[in-house]
Design a protein around this motif. Structure first.
Motif, PDB file in Angstrom:
ATOM      1  N   GLY A   3       0.826  -1.188   0.000  1.00  0.00           N
ATOM      2  CA  GLY A   3       0.000   0.000   0.000  1.00  0.00           C
ATOM      3  C   GLY A   3       0.872   1.253   0.000  1.00  0.00           C
ATOM      4  O   GLY A   3       2.102   1.151  -0.066  1.00  0.00           O
ATOM      5  N   PRO A   4       0.265   2.439   0.038  1.00  0.00           N
ATOM      6  CA  PRO A   4      -1.177   2.662   0.151  1.00  0.00           C
ATOM      7  C   PRO A   4      -1.919   2.410  -1.163  1.00  0.00           C
ATOM      8  O   PRO A   4      -1.370   2.642  -2.241  1.00  0.00           O
ATOM      9  N   ALA A 118      -5.298   5.700   5.907  1.00  0.00           N
ATOM     10  CA  ALA A 118      -4.720   6.965   6.366  1.00  0.00           C
ATOM     11  C   ALA A 118      -5.756   7.700   7.215  1.00  0.00           C
ATOM     12  O   ALA A 118      -6.908   7.837   6.810  1.00  0.00           O
ATOM     13  N   LEU A 163      -6.710   5.286   1.061  1.00  0.00           N
ATOM     14  CA  LEU A 163      -5.318   4.814   1.136  1.00  0.00           C
ATOM     15  C   LEU A 163      -5.166   3.591   2.053  1.00  0.00           C
ATOM     16  O   LEU A 163      -4.493   3.620   3.078  1.00  0.00           O
ATOM     17  N   TYR A 165      -3.898  -0.002   3.402  1.00  0.00           N
ATOM     18  CA  TYR A 165      -2.624  -0.722   3.428  1.00  0.00           C
ATOM     19  C   TYR A 165      -2.770  -1.966   4.296  1.00  0.00           C
ATOM     20  O   TYR A 165      -3.651  -2.044   5.169  1.00  0.00           O
TER      21      TYR A 165
END
Length: 234
Positions: A3-4, A118, A163, A165
């Motif tokens: 990721g992101p 995020a 975002l 991950y």
């Protein structure tokens, strides 16, 4: 970590639905690491220290925990190579030697220890707000063994594209890394990511404000080690 990953259509105020579709071990082994005297159960039931260390050595500061010796066994870090074998009915299991010719076997229950999005910004890469160790309102290092194949994890969306991950693959773990211990190894994971809009009914209402999960058997409230700090960071 992978990721992101930018998720089309995700906007602040939405929830991200993460369906865990498959977890395939990439190698027939893992590693179990034990950190003696550390973790949530570092003390004995009588409030004493485990064999071999004193109370002063339970969760010691880095400066005094012996790591300067360069010998991991001197500061309680021991890693054991753990092969995977097909057991009864073809179920894959971890096999750990237990002195002499004995061994202990346990079933694999693969999952990803880290899934997150995020959730905050900071002025520098080393800002305390960006500490990746504690779980946050954006998920992260959650280490919940229930989130294997068939589970669904929900996270609030804080930024465009959210975002996503993931990483920290586990082959097996008990109910939390209470002694900072698990069988960790490489996994190839497949997820389905779905953006849920407020009022759509596609996600539990709590998921728009706080991490939440469910399995075919249960709802899984996600506890944060510092929820107040996490909220302030947002």
């Amino acid at each position: 970590m992978t990721g992101p990953i930018y998720v089309d259509g995700a906007q602040p105020g939405d929830a991200l639905k993460i369906a865990v579709l498959s977890m395939l071990p990439r190698v027939p082994y893992g590693v179990v690491s034990s950190r003696h005297g550390k973790g949530a159960l570092a003390r004995t039931p009588s409030d004493g220290a485990p064999d071999g260390i004193t109370l002063d050595e339970v969760m010691p500061p880095v400066a005094t925990d012996g790591r300067s010796t360069g010998d991991p066994t001197r500061y309680g870090n021991v890693s054991v190579f753990t092969p995977v074998r097909r057991g009864r009915k073809g179920v894959p299991s971890g096999v750990m030697k237990r002195g002499g010719s004995g061994s202990v076997t346990f079933p694999l229950r693969p999952f990803m220890g880290i899934m997150g999005v995020a959730f905050t910004s900071a002025s520098g890469l080393t800002d305390p707000l960006l500490n990746s160790i504690p779980p946050t309102l954006g998920g992260g290092n959650i280490d919940i063994n229930l989130l294997g194949v068939g589970a669904t994890f929900y996270l609030p969306v804080f930024t465009e594209g959210t975002l996503f991950y993931t990483g920290d693959p586990h082959h097996a773990m008990g109910n939390g890394e209470v002694a900072l211990t698990a069988m960790e190894g490489s996994l190839r994971a497949t997820f389905r990511l779905t953006v849920c809009k407020p009022g759509s009914g596609d996600a539990p209402s709590v998921a728009f404000h706080y991490p939440f999960a469910e399995t075919p058997e249960a709802w899984v409230p996600i506890g944060l080690s510092d929820p107040d700090g996490s909220g302030a960071a947002r």
